[in-house]
Design an enzyme around this catalytic site. Structure first.
Site, mmCIF file in Angstrom:
data_model
loop_
_atom_site.group_PDB
_atom_site.id
_atom_site.type_symbol
_atom_site.label_atom_id
_atom_site.label_comp_id
_atom_site.label_asym_id
_atom_site.label_seq_id
_atom_site.Cartn_x
_atom_site.Cartn_y
_atom_site.Cartn_z
ATOM 1 N N HIS A 1 -6.538 -1.103 8.283
ATOM 2 C CA HIS A 1 -5.590 -0.200 8.947
ATOM 3 C C HIS A 1 -5.876 1.251 8.573
ATOM 4 O O HIS A 1 -6.552 1.516 7.580
ATOM 5 C CB HIS A 1 -4.160 -0.568 8.539
ATOM 6 C CG HIS A 1 -3.845 -2.020 8.762
ATOM 7 N ND1 HIS A 1 -3.993 -2.961 7.776
ATOM 8 C CD2 HIS A 1 -3.433 -2.678 9.876
ATOM 9 C CE1 HIS A 1 -3.671 -4.146 8.262
ATOM 10 N NE2 HIS A 1 -3.330 -4.009 9.540
ATOM 11 N N ASP B 1 -7.500 -1.839 0.085
ATOM 12 C CA ASP B 1 -6.538 -2.775 0.664
ATOM 13 C C ASP B 1 -7.323 -4.053 0.947
ATOM 14 O O ASP B 1 -8.300 -4.023 1.710
ATOM 15 C CB ASP B 1 -5.977 -2.160 1.954
ATOM 16 C CG ASP B 1 -4.893 -3.010 2.595
ATOM 17 O OD1 ASP B 1 -4.909 -4.245 2.439
ATOM 18 O OD2 ASP B 1 -4.032 -2.424 3.285
ATOM 19 N N ASP C 1 -9.836 -0.339 4.332
ATOM 20 C CA ASP C 1 -8.623 -0.948 4.881
ATOM 21 C C ASP C 1 -8.866 -1.379 6.330
ATOM 22 O O ASP C 1 -9.632 -0.727 7.047
ATOM 23 C CB ASP C 1 -7.512 0.134 4.849
ATOM 24 C CG ASP C 1 -6.105 -0.428 4.885
ATOM 25 O OD1 ASP C 1 -5.873 -1.383 5.628
ATOM 26 O OD2 ASP C 1 -5.230 0.130 4.183
ATOM 27 N N HIS D 1 4.219 1.208 4.195
ATOM 28 C CA HIS D 1 2.823 0.940 3.765
ATOM 29 C C HIS D 1 1.813 1.310 4.855
ATOM 30 O O HIS D 1 0.611 1.335 4.582
ATOM 31 C CB HIS D 1 2.625 -0.519 3.305
ATOM 32 C CG HIS D 1 2.546 -1.535 4.404
ATOM 33 N ND1 HIS D 1 1.920 -2.757 4.242
ATOM 34 C CD2 HIS D 1 3.031 -1.529 5.684
ATOM 35 C CE1 HIS D 1 2.020 -3.459 5.373
ATOM 36 N NE2 HIS D 1 2.690 -2.743 6.246
ATOM 37 N N HIS E 1 0.789 -1.236 0.000
ATOM 38 C CA HIS E 1 0.000 0.000 0.000
ATOM 39 C C HIS E 1 0.823 1.289 0.000
ATOM 40 O O HIS E 1 0.246 2.381 -0.055
ATOM 41 C CB HIS E 1 -0.983 -0.008 1.179
ATOM 42 C CG HIS E 1 -2.319 0.548 0.850
ATOM 43 N ND1 HIS E 1 -3.423 0.387 1.652
ATOM 44 C CD2 HIS E 1 -2.740 1.295 -0.215
ATOM 45 C CE1 HIS E 1 -4.459 1.008 1.107
ATOM 46 N NE2 HIS E 1 -4.078 1.573 -0.018
ATOM 47 N N ASP F 1 -3.286 3.469 8.035
ATOM 48 C CA ASP F 1 -2.189 3.897 7.155
ATOM 49 C C ASP F 1 -1.918 5.392 7.262
ATOM 50 O O ASP F 1 -1.575 6.064 6.282
ATOM 51 C CB ASP F 1 -2.443 3.477 5.695
ATOM 52 C CG ASP F 1 -2.402 1.956 5.516
ATOM 53 O OD1 ASP F 1 -1.971 1.256 6.458
ATOM 54 O OD2 ASP F 1 -2.800 1.469 4.445
ATOM 55 N N GLU G 1 -2.065 -5.134 -1.791
ATOM 56 C CA GLU G 1 -1.674 -6.015 -0.683
ATOM 57 C C GLU G 1 -1.985 -7.490 -0.895
ATOM 58 O O GLU G 1 -1.986 -8.274 0.062
ATOM 59 C CB GLU G 1 -2.230 -5.518 0.671
ATOM 60 C CG GLU G 1 -1.656 -4.158 1.118
ATOM 61 C CD GLU G 1 -0.252 -4.219 1.745
ATOM 62 O OE1 GLU G 1 0.235 -5.336 1.980
ATOM 63 O OE2 GLU G 1 0.337 -3.144 1.974
ATOM 64 N N ASP H 1 -6.950 -6.366 2.814
ATOM 65 C CA ASP H 1 -7.079 -6.790 4.215
ATOM 66 C C ASP H 1 -8.272 -6.139 4.921
ATOM 67 O O ASP H 1 -8.553 -6.428 6.090
ATOM 68 C CB ASP H 1 -5.767 -6.632 4.993
ATOM 69 C CG ASP H 1 -5.336 -5.185 5.233
ATOM 70 O OD1 ASP H 1 -6.192 -4.289 5.280
ATOM 71 O OD2 ASP H 1 -4.115 -4.952 5.386
HETATM 72 N N1 LIG Z 1 -1.166 -1.250 4.195
HETATM 73 C C1 LIG Z 1 -1.114 -2.023 5.263
HETATM 74 N N2 LIG Z 1 -1.454 -3.292 5.210
HETATM 75 N N3 LIG Z 1 -0.693 -1.450 6.383
HETATM 76 C C2 LIG Z 1 -0.457 -2.146 7.616
HETATM 77 C C3 LIG Z 1 0.099 -1.247 8.663
HETATM 78 C C4 LIG Z 1 0.322 -1.930 9.975
HETATM 79 C C5 LIG Z 1 0.761 -1.029 11.100
HETATM 80 N N4 LIG Z 1 -0.242 -0.049 11.407
HETATM 81 C C6 LIG Z 1 2.079 -0.322 10.757
HETATM 82 O O1 LIG Z 1 2.076 0.855 10.533
HETATM 83 O O2 LIG Z 1 3.091 -0.961 10.692
HETATM 84 MN MN LIG Z 2 -3.359 -0.409 3.720
HETATM 85 MN MN LIG Z 3 -4.244 -2.837 5.612
#
Ligand SMILES: NC(=[NH2+])NCCC[C@H](N)C(=O)O
Ligand SMILES: [Mn+2]
Ligand SMILES: [Mn+2]
Length: 311
Positions: A124, A227, A122, A139, A99, A126, A272, A229
């Site tokens: 997350h 994303d 997502d 990411h 990402h 991000d 992802e 996920d």
């Molecule tokens: N694009 C993603 N899957 N991001 C996951 C980030 C996980 C966590 N918040 C980090 O900053 O490390």
């Molecule tokens: Mn993401």
């Molecule tokens: Mn994510």
């Protein structure tokens, strides 16, 4: 419609092997044919150029921004392709890769339009920076950088400064948010719809709210960054940071049906996928393609509806 597939075979942003094979997997399973079968034109501009660096160099740019230099560089290249695609009246469809590519996509899109909205679906947020990130993985930072929050090397990708105003950012489905990210969300006043909020208010109501807000704002472009996920861990085992309690496949379809038919989505990321850690039956790829088919079907229905009204 006319789509341009843009491959971004990168895993620097997640620092885990496999995500760089995403674009190859989408092509092997004939994403271009799928788009054609749904009645669209499609071109494939190939892969964006990713600078090669060795793992030993990962901290050479900054101690908590792994692969800072190559990530900033490839995102500039991506932004240029996205910008040119839009100028060609073609829809940029960006295939990840991790990402961290969100920065390049958004930079290219924001240069083309006056003012954009970004929908970020997502697990997350991000929205980390080098000061809040628990991992140093970029990411987890692209949306912050796009709002001009974080390291100058990232906030100044493609052109200097802010690409999207926080008030035009909509995060949906987040359920694994770092404490520093909550602070950034509050400070910037971006629109954060955590999974908790989605479950409490109902998905349909949240979608409705986002559509209304965007349609009542003055944006002329809407970028949707997906994303995978965001979907539940059980249906996307082949992604680097899978999280439980996610959206079902039907909810994923509902999200796209409504956003595509009622908003003027102008560009998309699909990121992802990590084919290396997918299960034996390729469950993640299969579910991604089911969703992709639905996405392009919905774009076609929208196009048919729009031309009908125009007559
Ligand atoms: N694009 C993603 N899957 N991001 C996951 C980030 C996980 C966590 N918040 C980090 O900053 O490390
Ligand atoms: Mn993401
Ligand atoms: Mn994510």
């Amino acid at each position: 419609m006319k789509f341009n597939l843009i491959g971004v075979p990168v895993n620097y942003g997640c620092d885990r092997n496999g995500a760089q094979f995403g674009p190859e997997a989408f092509r092997q399973h004939n994403i271009a044919d799928l788009i054609k079968k749904e009645g669209h034109k499609v071109q494939d501009s190939g892969d964006v150029k990713i600078p090669k660096v060795s793992p030993e160099e990962k901290y050479s740019g900054h101690e908590n921004l792994k692969y800072l230099e190559p990530i900033a560089e490839y995102n500039h290249n991506l932004a240029e392709v996205v910008y040119n695609t839009l100028n060609d009246d073609t829809f940029p469809f960006v295939l990840g890769g991790d990402h961290s590519l969100g920065m390049g996509s958004i930079a290219g899109v924001s240069r083309h339009f006056e003012e954009i909205a970004v929908i970020w679906i997502d697990a997350h947020g991000d929205i980390n920076t080098e000061d809040t990130s628990p991992s140093g993985n970029i990411h987890g930072m692209p949306l912050a950088a796009s709002m001009n929050v974080g390291n100058p090397r990232l906030t100044n990708i493609y052109y200097k400064g802010q690409k999207v105003k926080p008030e035009n950012v909509y995060i949906i489905g987040a359920r694994d948010i770092d404490s520093g990210e909550f602070e950034i969300a509050e400070k910037t006043k971006l629109n954060l719809y955590t999974m908790e909020t989605v479950r409490e208010k109902g998905l349909a109501n949240i979608i409705e709210q986002v559509i209304e807000k965007i349609n009542n704002s003055s944006v002329d472009g809407v970028h949707l960054s997906f994303d995978i996920d965001a979907l539940d861990k059980s249906i996307v085992p082949g992604t680097g940071t899978a999280v439980s309690e996610g959206f079902s496949l039907n909810e994923g379809k509902e999200i796209f049906t409504k956003f595509i038919s009622r908003l003027d989505i102008t560009s998309m990321d699909f990121v992802e996928l990590n084919p290396v850690i997918d299960d034996e039956d390729g469950k993640t790829v299969k579910n991604c393609f089911e969703l992709l088919r639905h996405i392009f079907k919905t774009f076609k229905l929208r196009e048919e509806r729009d031309t009908e009204y125009a007559i």
